[in-house]
Design a protein around this motif. Structure first.
Motif, PDB file in Angstrom:
ATOM      1  N   GLN A   1       1.069  -1.058   0.037  1.00 26.92           N
ATOM      2  CA  GLN A   1      -0.224   0.019  -0.202  1.00 26.92           C
ATOM      3  C   GLN A   1       0.612   1.096   0.091  1.00 26.92           C
ATOM      4  OE1 GLN A   1      -3.383   0.479   2.016  1.00 26.92           O
ATOM      5  NE2 GLN A   1      -2.906  -2.044   3.224  1.00 26.92           N
ATOM      6  N   GLY A   2       1.824   0.889   0.491  1.00 25.48           N
ATOM      7  CA  GLY A   2       2.651   2.097   0.490  1.00 25.48           C
ATOM      8  C   GLY A   2       2.899   2.646  -0.261  1.00 25.48           C
ATOM      9  N   ILE A   3       4.190   1.753  -0.867  1.00 26.30           N
ATOM     10  CA  ILE A   3       5.122   1.428  -2.156  1.00 26.30           C
ATOM     11  C   ILE A   3       3.732   2.486  -3.693  1.00 26.30           C
ATOM     12  CG2 ILE A   3       5.665   0.314  -4.565  1.00 26.30           C
ATOM     13  CD1 ILE A   3       6.992  -1.666  -2.517  1.00 26.30           C
ATOM     14  N   GLU A   4       2.591   1.613  -3.039  1.00 27.38           N
ATOM     15  CA  GLU A   4       1.479   2.059  -4.588  1.00 27.38           C
ATOM     16  C   GLU A   4       1.144   4.068  -4.719  1.00 27.38           C
ATOM     17  OE1 GLU A   4      -2.000  -0.823  -5.951  1.00 27.38           O
ATOM     18  OE2 GLU A   4      -1.490  -0.686  -3.583  1.00 27.38           O
ATOM     19  N   ALA A   5       0.981   4.255  -3.113  1.00 23.39           N
ATOM     20  CA  ALA A   5       1.015   5.636  -2.514  1.00 23.39           C
ATOM     21  C   ALA A   5       1.650   6.413  -3.298  1.00 23.39           C
ATOM     22  CB  ALA A   5       0.736   5.419  -1.248  1.00 23.39           C
ATOM     23  N   LEU A   6       3.334   5.790  -3.220  1.00 18.76           N
ATOM     24  CA  LEU A   6       3.713   6.656  -3.682  1.00 18.76           C
ATOM     25  C   LEU A   6       4.303   6.889  -4.609  1.00 18.76           C
ATOM     26  CD1 LEU A   6       7.298   5.015  -0.696  1.00 18.76           C
ATOM     27  CD2 LEU A   6       6.348   7.524  -1.117  1.00 18.76           C
ATOM     28  N   GLY A   7       3.544   5.988  -5.681  1.00 20.37           N
ATOM     29  CA  GLY A   7       3.855   6.141  -7.282  1.00 20.37           C
ATOM     30  C   GLY A   7       2.431   6.589  -7.730  1.00 20.37           C
ATOM     31  N   ASP A   8       1.667   7.212  -6.579  1.00 19.06           N
ATOM     32  CA  ASP A   8       0.469   7.528  -7.217  1.00 19.06           C
ATOM     33  C   ASP A   8       0.505   9.380  -7.323  1.00 19.06           C
ATOM     34  OD1 ASP A   8      -0.758   5.117  -8.295  1.00 19.06           O
ATOM     35  OD2 ASP A   8      -1.727   5.543  -5.714  1.00 19.06           O
ATOM     36  N   HIS A   9       1.358   9.569  -5.949  1.00 18.54           N
ATOM     37  CA  HIS A   9       1.615  11.033  -6.004  1.00 18.54           C
ATOM     38  C   HIS A   9       2.378  11.286  -5.163  1.00 18.54           C
ATOM     39  CE1 HIS A   9      -0.861   9.271  -2.407  1.00 18.54           C
ATOM     40  NE2 HIS A   9      -0.197  10.479  -1.564  1.00 18.54           N
ATOM     41  N   VAL A  10       3.251  12.541  -5.289  1.00 24.85           N
ATOM     42  CA  VAL A  10       4.200  13.272  -4.398  1.00 24.85           C
ATOM     43  C   VAL A  10       4.123  13.575  -3.256  1.00 24.85           C
ATOM     44  CG1 VAL A  10       5.254  15.478  -4.487  1.00 24.85           C
ATOM     45  CG2 VAL A  10       4.999  14.268  -6.568  1.00 24.85           C
ATOM     46  N   VAL A  11       4.364  12.777  -2.526  1.00 21.23           N
ATOM     47  CA  VAL A  11       4.794  12.769  -0.823  1.00 21.23           C
ATOM     48  C   VAL A  11       4.451  13.988  -0.236  1.00 21.23           C
ATOM     49  CG1 VAL A  11       5.116  12.077   1.401  1.00 21.23           C
ATOM     50  CG2 VAL A  11       4.643  10.562  -0.738  1.00 21.23           C
ATOM     51  N   ARG A  12       3.876  14.748   0.674  1.00 27.07           N
ATOM     52  CA  ARG A  12       3.873  16.080   1.207  1.00 27.07           C
ATOM     53  C   ARG A  12       4.178  16.215   2.693  1.00 27.07           C
ATOM     54  NH1 ARG A  12       0.830  20.098   3.154  1.00 27.07           N
ATOM     55  NH2 ARG A  12      -1.191  18.628   3.946  1.00 27.07           N
ATOM     56  N   VAL A  13       5.294  17.187   3.033  1.00 28.60           N
ATOM     57  CA  VAL A  13       5.166  17.244   4.509  1.00 28.60           C
ATOM     58  C   VAL A  13       4.141  18.136   4.884  1.00 28.60           C
ATOM     59  CG1 VAL A  13       6.902  18.292   5.515  1.00 28.60           C
ATOM     60  CG2 VAL A  13       7.912  17.147   3.384  1.00 28.60           C
ATOM     61  N   MET A  14       4.184  17.380   6.412  1.00 28.81           N
ATOM     62  CA  MET A  14       2.893  18.399   6.698  1.00 28.81           C
ATOM     63  C   MET A  14       3.730  18.306   8.200  1.00 28.81           C
ATOM     64  SD  MET A  14      -1.099  16.905   8.546  1.00 28.81           S
ATOM     65  CE  MET A  14      -1.496  16.383   6.515  1.00 28.81           C
ATOM     66  N   SER A  15       3.271  19.668   8.945  1.00 25.33           N
ATOM     67  CA  SER A  15       4.032  19.882  10.192  1.00 25.33           C
ATOM     68  C   SER A  15       3.004  19.570  11.213  1.00 25.33           C
ATOM     69  CB  SER A  15       4.061  21.285  10.014  1.00 25.33           C
ATOM     70  OG  SER A  15       3.248  22.030  10.257  1.00 25.33           O
ATOM     71  N   LEU A  16       3.203  19.342  12.573  1.00 27.98           N
ATOM     72  CA  LEU A  16       2.531  18.591  13.426  1.00 27.98           C
ATOM     73  C   LEU A  16       1.888  20.511  13.613  1.00 27.98           C
ATOM     74  CD1 LEU A  16       4.664  16.817  16.247  1.00 27.98           C
ATOM     75  CD2 LEU A  16       3.501  16.123  14.242  1.00 27.98           C
ATOM     76  N   GLN A  17       1.836  21.154  13.643  1.00 20.27           N
ATOM     77  CA  GLN A  17       1.045  22.297  14.088  1.00 20.27           C
ATOM     78  C   GLN A  17      -0.211  22.576  12.497  1.00 20.27           C
ATOM     79  OE1 GLN A  17       4.423  22.137  13.692  1.00 20.27           O
ATOM     80  NE2 GLN A  17       4.897  23.723  15.604  1.00 20.27           N
TER      81      GLN A  17
END
Length: 508
Positions: free
Chosen positions: A477-493
């Motif tokens: 599932q993680g590999i599929e997600a990496l291939g589907d879109h650019v992973v965005r960084v989200m801050s805890l705030q």
């Protein structure tokens, strides 16, 4: 706190810090020093792990005001016989267990309970010395080799629940009302130490009815024990029966993860309850949500995955070999990381990136699993092939995959050596850098040496190693997600703001 590093980044966490061992003598000295500076409202033992719980009764006997859950209530959760009575009164099931003082007694208990069993010395911390045992000979070897059984130090024999879903719960209880900090689903099966396993919040495969059962069982335990403050409970769901594995009247290692994932200051709320505040009053103050709890996070709030950091490459045996990467009941992790995203696949991929550098999105994957895992591996492996990965497997695993339409190449085992024409073994291929990810689950005794060599070779090459079929499914599932879109960084705030928005929306 005897480890300065844990507060080096949060030096303003308290007015004064004492870097002393957690022994009765040292705690009493700190108490006397603090009392000289002013009155002491109480001593909290629920926020320092397992060791302070063992000091609770002695501190009370010395006249110190132990606040929150009383030493007598702590005993109900810590003593196996007393906890059994609490479970009986609450009408909650637990795996069968027994106590043995010799190898002969251990065999008798194991045969009555039924294999597999989990054996461990009494009063261990961090799962040290625990082992999952599948037969008489291994159990006899365990007791004899470790010389553990004696009248002073018996061994505990528990029924091990195969293929069970483990569930972690953190709650606050004030004597009347319970606040669920979080219900977390472990990704690996029950039997792996909770400090080493991945977990996800909210649960990804538990239905509402199962979550309600977990909530009600937890409430009965908190009430039966007499908790005031924090409690962590570990359950195992097997064949639709919810078993209680253990209940700890203290903060678990999951509390920081829960606080960040839900945006609730769980430890602060717990300390307030220990000092007499109610959950209702903390809701009014805004320290806890006005309605709902961590078990009812809206789907818009996203998914959080906790992953253990297991730096196996840093640990070598006396022979200079890397330690085995197989996870089990003995804890080995040295830290934890967290992945946050809108969906489980992306959150899991982020957690793997933080823990060991991430999952591959292309290349070659080697598969070798135990017979009992072959059915569960088929769909994840087929999906990897569909995503364009080259699949390698040992002959037995390759046969199963071929029969299910998966493109796969058979490779030689390490124990078989190179082929007549110099065909490389799987270990040769790993060490040559031709394998990008390895999936290897524990198998039979005779094949274990092959598995160990494969796993240590993978460790030496800094490649991802997966040792459970549940982790394999999550990785796909993680590999599929990496291939589907650019992973965005989200801050805890940002995450906290999103929680606040959706929390307010839910309240309206």
């Amino acid at each position: 706190n005897c480890n300065p590093e844990t507060v080096s980044t949060d030096y303003d966490t308290s007015s004064r810090l004492y870097f002393e061992p957690l022994t009765l003598e040292d705690v009493l000295e700190v108490y006397h020093a603090e009392r000289a500076a002013g009155p002491i409202a109480g001593v909290i033992v629920q926020l320092g792990g397992q060791t302070p719980l063992g000091l609770a009764q002695a501190l009370k006997d010395e006249g110190l005001p132990v606040v929150g859950t009383s030493p007598e209530a702590i005993h109900l959760a810590e003593d196996r016989g007393a906890f059994g009575r609490v479970m009986h009164e609450a009408q909650l099931p637990a795996p069968k267990f027994g106590t043995a003082y010799s190898a002969a007694e251990a065999l008798e208990v194991a045969r009555e309970i039924g294999y597999p069993v989990l054996v461990r010395p009494s009063y261990v911390l961090g799962g040290r010395g625990m082992q999952i045992v599948y037969d008489d000979q291994t159990l006899t070897d365990y007791v004899t080799r470790a010389a553990l059984a004696s009248p002073e130090h018996p061994i505990l024999v528990d029924r091990f629940l195969d293929d069970a879903i483990e569930i972690d719960v953190d709650v606050l209880y004030d004597g009347e009302e319970m606040y669920v900090g979080a219900i977390m689903e472990h990704i690996e099966e029950a039997g792996i130490h909770s400090g080493d396993s991945s977990c996800v919040l909210p649960p990804v495969t538990l239905g509402r009815a199962e979550i309600d059962r977990v909530r009600e069982s937890t409430r009965r335990l908190a009430q039966g024990i007499g908790v005031r403050g924090l409690m962590n409970v570990q359950f195992a769901l097997a064949q639709d029966i919810l078993y209680v594995l253990e209940a700890n009247p203290r903060a678990s290692r999951t509390v920081p993860f829960v606080a960040k994932a839900t945006g609730v200051q769980v430890a602060k709320a717990a300390a307030r309850i220990m000092m007499g505040a109610t959950i209702a009053s903390l809701r009014t103050e805004g320290l806890l949500p006005v309605q709902g709890d961590g078990a009812s996070l809206p789907i818009e709030a996203g998914t959080a995955v906790k992953e253990a950091v297991l730096p196996f490459k840093r640990f070598v045996t006396q022979d200079g070999e890397f330690v085995d990467t197989i996870l089990g009941p003995e804890m080995r992790s040295t830290g934890e990381v967290m992945g946050l995203a809108d969906d489980f696949g992306t959150a899991f991929a982020k957690s793997q990136l933080a823990a060991f550098g991430g999952l591959p999105t292309q290349g070659t994957v080697f598969i070798s699993v135990a017979n009992r895992h072959k059915r569960a591996m088929i769909f994840p492996c087929k999906r990897l092939a569909d995503l364009g990965f080259r699949i390698l497997a040992t002959e037995g695993t390759a046969d199963v995959l071929r029969r299910n339409g998966v493109r796969v190449e058979a490779v030689r085992k390490h124990s078989e050596g190179r082929g007549p024409d110099g065909e490389p073994t799987i270990v040769d291929l790993i060490l040559a850098g031709e394998v990008d990810m390895v999936v290897n689950t524990p198998t039979s005794q005779e094949a274990r040496a092959d598995g160990y060599t494969i796993r240590t070779a993978t460790t030496s090459m800094d490649k991802p190693i997966i040792t459970t079929v549940q982790q394999l499914a999550a990785a796909v599932q993680g590999i599929e997600a990496l291939g589907d879109h650019v992973v965005r960084v989200m801050s805890l705030q940002e995450h906290a703001e999103r929680l606040a928005r959706h929390g307010a929306h839910a309240a309206e």
